[in-house]
Write a protein that holds these residues in place. Structure first.
Motif, short mmCIF file in Angstrom:
data_model
loop_
_atom_site.label_atom_id
_atom_site.label_comp_id
_atom_site.label_asym_id
_atom_site.label_seq_id
_atom_site.Cartn_x
_atom_site.Cartn_y
_atom_site.Cartn_z
N SER A 101 -32.18 56.79 20.04
CA SER A 101 -32.80 55.75 20.86
C SER A 101 -32.78 54.41 20.13
O SER A 101 -32.63 53.34 20.75
CB SER A 101 -34.24 56.14 21.25
N ASP A 102 -32.92 54.43 18.79
CA ASP A 102 -32.79 53.20 18.00
C ASP A 102 -31.37 52.64 18.10
O ASP A 102 -31.16 51.43 18.22
CB ASP A 102 -33.14 53.45 16.54
N LEU A 103 -30.38 53.55 18.05
CA LEU A 103 -28.99 53.11 18.18
C LEU A 103 -28.71 52.57 19.58
O LEU A 103 -27.96 51.61 19.75
CB LEU A 103 -28.04 54.27 17.86
N ALA A 104 -29.32 53.17 20.60
CA ALA A 104 -29.17 52.69 21.98
C ALA A 104 -29.73 51.28 22.11
O ALA A 104 -29.13 50.41 22.76
CB ALA A 104 -29.87 53.64 22.95
N ARG A 105 -30.87 51.04 21.48
CA ARG A 105 -31.45 49.70 21.49
C ARG A 105 -30.53 48.72 20.77
O ARG A 105 -30.33 47.59 21.22
CB ARG A 105 -32.84 49.73 20.83
N SER A 317 -31.04 59.74 25.09
CA SER A 317 -31.80 58.72 24.37
C SER A 317 -31.50 57.36 25.00
O SER A 317 -30.36 57.09 25.40
CB SER A 317 -31.41 58.71 22.89
N PHE A 318 -32.51 56.50 25.07
CA PHE A 318 -32.32 55.24 25.80
C PHE A 318 -33.21 54.15 25.24
O PHE A 318 -34.17 54.40 24.51
CB PHE A 318 -32.65 55.44 27.29
N ALA A 319 -32.86 52.91 25.59
CA ALA A 319 -33.68 51.75 25.23
C ALA A 319 -33.40 50.63 26.21
O ALA A 319 -32.24 50.32 26.52
CB ALA A 319 -33.40 51.29 23.80
N ILE A 336 -27.53 56.96 25.18
CA ILE A 336 -26.66 57.93 24.51
C ILE A 336 -26.98 59.31 25.06
O ILE A 336 -28.12 59.78 24.97
CB ILE A 336 -26.84 57.92 22.99
N GLU A 337 -25.98 59.94 25.63
CA GLU A 337 -26.12 61.31 26.13
C GLU A 337 -25.38 62.24 25.18
O GLU A 337 -24.17 62.07 24.97
CB GLU A 337 -25.53 61.42 27.54
#
Length: 349
Positions: A101-105, A317-319, A336-337
């Protein structure tokens, strides 16, 4: 030591313990066999073998106790390993979900920083004297040729754009920067385009308009992010609109570069799909290039701006975009799925 290393160690302890219990079971079977043979021989020996029969009986009882202990030990270890498995899987999912989720952000932030610069470009270039003169001057072709050359000069430095258009108040393109690549655009009516209509409604030179990612048939059907603003008399921030400047960000290669450079290991990339989603959850960029501008992803943020959840064997994971400086963002998500069992990957290493 990392969590994955601890789990690997736990599985190795389990494997070695099972191996040793197997040895104990084998010794127990052999002891039982010896005890049985001893009782048979004691029976044949009659009274002389009675003492030996007692020893054989004791050996049999000992073997039974060892077998019981082995069973109880295997059961206890199995139960504890199941608990370790459940806890380990949860911890791995939580760790990876939070990291993803941090990487998605990070993905959506990088994109918004890039697009913030586009919003600055359009407002700046709309005040350029060559741009203003193109829709105000009565000098005709010389002024328009100068404006086209000026746009071409900008494009040689700003390679992220497909083209820049100067449009009069009637919605006709009067100059563009890539006449060699997109010939015949001058005179084309774009008055019905959303980016043109929104630009005319801007209140001052500090405002800009931006539209959702879409394909532009006048630019060889390329996917673009269109930014626009009103060209104002004398380039004055509060001057009356005299035309519109439209700039067209070359979306696909820029977005693909951002999502392809995400900090995932090769193994993680193999089982993951990195995406950018617009406010309507439409896929506008995807690491596997599938569904771009056609697929709506079933994201379930449940009111959260950032997070993750599991859906079957998927970790999602999402942001939500936080925006950047004066650019509020368009309600986009980085997402990210990832698929497959994280726990199984640890157990089978």
């Amino acid at each position: 030591m990392q969590l994955q290393d601890i789990l690997k160690l736990a599985f190795e302890v389990h494997r070695v313990t099972e191996e040793k219990i197997g040895v104990i079971d084998d010794l127990t079977r052999r002891t039982n066999t010896l005890s049985l043979n001893a009782r048979i021989e004691a029976t044949r020996a009659g009274i002389q073998g009675s003492a030996f029969a007692v020893v054989a009986q004791e050996m049999s009882e000992f073997a039974k106790e060892v077998a019981l202990l082995s069973t109880e030990l295997r059961s206890a270890i199995g139960s504890n390993m199941a608990r370790i498995e459940t806890a380990g899987e949860r911890m791995m999912l939580d760790f990876r979900g939070a990291r993803f989720s941090d990487l998605a952000r990070n993905v959506v932030e990088i994109m918004d920083r890039n697009l913030y610069e586009r919003s600055c470009d359009v407002r700046w270039w709309a005040t350029d004297s060559a741009v203003v003169d193109a829709v105000c001057s009565q000098d005709g072709s010389n002024v328009l040729a100068h404006a086209s050359n000026r746009l071409a000069t900008i494009l040689r430095s700003y390679t992220v754009y497909l083209d820049l258009w100067i449009v009069d108040l009637k919605g006709r393109i009067v100059a563009n920067g890539r006449g060699d690549r997109y010939p015949g655009l001058c005179g084309t009516d774009v008055s019905s385009a959303e980016w043109f209509q929104k630009a005319l409604k801007t209140q001052s030179g500090d405002d800009f308009a931006v539209c959702n990612i879409s394909r532009n048939p006048l630019l060889e059907d390329a996917a673009v992010a269109a930014y626009s603003t009103a060209i104002r008399r004398d380039g004055d921030t509060i001057g009356e609109p005299v035309g519109v400047l439209g700039i067209f960000f070359d979306w696909e290669p820029q977005a693909q570069a951002v999502i392809s450079n995400i900090a995932l290991s090769d193994d993680e990339k193999t089982g993951s799909r990195v995406m950018l989603l617009d406010a309507g959850l439409r896929v506008i960029a995807s690491s596997d290039k599938r569904g771009v501008l056609t697929e709506t992803f079933n994201l379930k943020p449940d009111g959260q701006k950032q997070g993750f959840y599991t859906d079957g064997r998927r970790l999602v994971s999402f942001a939500l975009t936080p925006g950047y400086e004066t650019y509020a963002g368009l309600g986009w998500y980085g997402c990210i799925e990832s698929t497959g069992s994280l726990y199984a990957n640890v157990a089978n290493d």
